[in-house]
Design a protein around this motif. Structure first.
Motif, PDB file in Angstrom:
ATOM      1  N   PHE A  12       0.861  -1.182   0.000  1.00 20.71           N
ATOM      2  CA  PHE A  12       0.000   0.000   0.000  1.00 20.71           C
ATOM      3  C   PHE A  12       0.898   1.231   0.000  1.00 20.71           C
ATOM      4  O   PHE A  12       2.102   1.140   0.234  1.00 20.71           O
ATOM      5  CB  PHE A  12      -0.893   0.023   1.251  1.00 20.71           C
ATOM      6  N   ARG A  14       1.589   5.037   1.581  1.00 23.66           N
ATOM      7  CA  ARG A  14       1.294   5.930   2.711  1.00 23.66           C
ATOM      8  C   ARG A  14       1.774   7.307   2.328  1.00 23.66           C
ATOM      9  O   ARG A  14       2.940   7.478   1.991  1.00 23.66           O
ATOM     10  CB  ARG A  14       2.046   5.475   3.950  1.00 23.66           C
ATOM     11  N   PHE A  22       4.683   0.718   1.212  1.00 25.22           N
ATOM     12  CA  PHE A  22       5.109  -0.204   2.269  1.00 25.22           C
ATOM     13  C   PHE A  22       4.425  -1.541   2.077  1.00 25.22           C
ATOM     14  O   PHE A  22       3.323  -1.621   1.525  1.00 25.22           O
ATOM     15  CB  PHE A  22       4.831   0.371   3.667  1.00 25.22           C
ATOM     16  N   ALA A  24       2.429  -4.601   3.253  1.00 21.04           N
ATOM     17  CA  ALA A  24       1.564  -5.130   4.310  1.00 21.04           C
ATOM     18  C   ALA A  24       1.856  -6.616   4.479  1.00 21.04           C
ATOM     19  O   ALA A  24       1.778  -7.163   5.575  1.00 21.04           O
ATOM     20  CB  ALA A  24       0.099  -4.909   3.953  1.00 21.04           C
ATOM     21  N   ARG A  43       1.101  -9.098  16.034  1.00 24.43           N
ATOM     22  CA  ARG A  43       0.547  -7.846  16.534  1.00 24.43           C
ATOM     23  C   ARG A  43      -0.429  -7.241  15.545  1.00 24.43           C
ATOM     24  O   ARG A  43      -0.431  -7.578  14.371  1.00 24.43           O
ATOM     25  CB  ARG A  43       1.689  -6.861  16.796  1.00 24.43           C
ATOM     26  N   SER A  44      -1.224  -6.331  16.051  1.00 22.85           N
ATOM     27  CA  SER A  44      -2.152  -5.596  15.211  1.00 22.85           C
ATOM     28  C   SER A  44      -1.350  -4.867  14.128  1.00 22.85           C
ATOM     29  O   SER A  44      -0.308  -4.282  14.424  1.00 22.85           O
ATOM     30  CB  SER A  44      -2.913  -4.629  16.107  1.00 22.85           C
ATOM     31  N   GLY A  45      -1.810  -4.942  12.886  1.00 24.35           N
ATOM     32  CA  GLY A  45      -1.117  -4.263  11.784  1.00 24.35           C
ATOM     33  C   GLY A  45       0.019  -5.067  11.168  1.00 24.35           C
ATOM     34  O   GLY A  45       0.716  -4.580  10.278  1.00 24.35           O
ATOM     35  N   SER A  46       0.184  -6.322  11.605  1.00 23.98           N
ATOM     36  CA  SER A  46       1.307  -7.103  11.082  1.00 23.98           C
ATOM     37  C   SER A  46       1.003  -7.761   9.732  1.00 23.98           C
ATOM     38  O   SER A  46       1.881  -8.377   9.144  1.00 23.98           O
ATOM     39  CB  SER A  46       1.749  -8.160  12.112  1.00 23.98           C
ATOM     40  N   GLY A  47      -0.244  -7.650   9.260  1.00 24.17           N
ATOM     41  CA  GLY A  47      -0.573  -8.147   7.915  1.00 24.17           C
ATOM     42  C   GLY A  47      -1.416  -9.407   7.878  1.00 24.17           C
ATOM     43  O   GLY A  47      -1.638  -9.979   6.800  1.00 24.17           O
ATOM     44  N   LYS A  48      -1.931  -9.826   9.024  1.00 26.33           N
ATOM     45  CA  LYS A  48      -2.669 -11.093   9.099  1.00 26.33           C
ATOM     46  C   LYS A  48      -3.941 -11.084   8.255  1.00 26.33           C
ATOM     47  O   LYS A  48      -4.186 -12.005   7.472  1.00 26.33           O
ATOM     48  CB  LYS A  48      -3.037 -11.405  10.568  1.00 26.33           C
ATOM     49  N   THR A  49      -4.757 -10.040   8.413  1.00 27.40           N
ATOM     50  CA  THR A  49      -6.017  -9.968   7.665  1.00 27.40           C
ATOM     51  C   THR A  49      -5.742  -9.852   6.171  1.00 27.40           C
ATOM     52  O   THR A  49      -6.404 -10.491   5.347  1.00 27.40           O
ATOM     53  CB  THR A  49      -6.866  -8.773   8.152  1.00 27.40           C
ATOM     54  N   THR A  50      -4.736  -9.050   5.824  1.00 25.70           N
ATOM     55  CA  THR A  50      -4.388  -8.869   4.404  1.00 25.70           C
ATOM     56  C   THR A  50      -3.989 -10.213   3.789  1.00 25.70           C
ATOM     57  O   THR A  50      -4.446 -10.574   2.701  1.00 25.70           O
ATOM     58  CB  THR A  50      -3.233  -7.849   4.274  1.00 25.70           C
TER      59      THR A  50
END
Ligand SMILES: Nc1ncnc2c1ncn2[C@@H]1O[C@H](COP(=O)(O)OP(=O)(O)O)[C@@H](O)[C@H]1O
Ligand SMILES: [Mg+2]
Length: 229
Positions: A12, A14, A22, A24, A43-50
């Protein structure tokens, strides 16, 4: 069926300019196989959902490939991909969105296209959906509009909806985040049993308890899979 991520990437931007790109998800390799539960923490924002969305056919990777039985998932057109997803993939999304004005039962059956089905296969799916609802203690809520449910109840409806079609692949994005201990164990047990009956299950989670139910635990950090926890 086997689903495999080979060097999958998503980036993505920024701020302004291409220098602000950067990753994801970076160079992710992962294999989902029948009978196995794969847990993914980080951690939150580490790319799991992506990463999960790319595996689930919902987000086109910028690099690498997702292979379903060695065929590129994203090489097909959108209608074919949707049909494939509907048939083989069950998704428990992080947000847990439901149609608020439809009842619990309608929310579960509508995506399967079997609401008021007269076909034998449709009736069997409906019976199975009811069995799942019973186990998750949401059967008494069948005719309640989804908009009136608590967070934990909504979550359980999403789980029943994802499992109702007995999909080969189940993607669960933080499925236990708003559940109490009892419902957390029940949900993880149901996901484990789905794998024991032949599904490939991927669970993204903060919950360390998942390790007891998973065959493989992976950790993500800054878009990179760091391997077994
Ligand atoms: N559509 C998007 N546009 C821009 N940035 C995104 C988008 N989706 C996710 N990101 C960013 O990618 C990173 C990974 O996000 P995500 O996969 O949601 O992480 P996790 O699920 O591990 O919390 C985060 O920094 C997030 O802000
Ligand atoms: Mg997430």
């Amino acid at each position: 069926m086997v689903l495999e991520a080979c060097g999958v990437e998503k980036w993505f931007y920024r701020g302004k300019g291409s220098s602000n790109r950067f990753f994801a998800v970076r160079m992710a390799d992962l294999k989902l196989e029948p009978g196995r539960v794969t847990g993914l923490t980080g951690r939150s924002g580490s790319g799991k959902t992506t990463l999960m969305n790319m595996l689930a056919g919902l987000l086109t990777p910028d690099g690498g490939r997702v292979l379903l039985d060695e065929k590129d998932l994203y090489a097909q057109d959108d209608p074919s991909l949707s049909a494939l997803r509907n048939r083989h993939f069950g998704m428990i999304p992080q947000g847990g969105e439901l149609f608020p004005h439809l009842t619990v039962m309608e929310n579960i059956l509508l995506p399967r296209g079997i609401l008021k089905s007269k076909k034998e296969s449709g009736r069997q799916e409906e019976e199975y959906a009811k069995e799942l609802m019973e186990r998750m203690d949401i059967l008494p809520l069948s005719s309640v509009p989804a908009g009136e449910l608590s967070g934990g109840e909504r979550r359980r409806v999403c789980i029943a909806r994802a499992l109702a079609g007995k999909p080969e692949f189940i993607f669960a994005d933080e499925p236990t985040s708003d559940l109490d201990d009892g419902n957390t164990r029940m949900t993880l047990t149901i996901l484990r049993q789905a794998a024991d009956s032949g599904a490939a299950v991927m669970i993204v989670t903060h919950d360390s308890e998942v390790a007891e139910y998973a065959d493989t635990m992976l950790r993500m950090d800054g878009g990179i899979i760091r391997g077994t926890d």
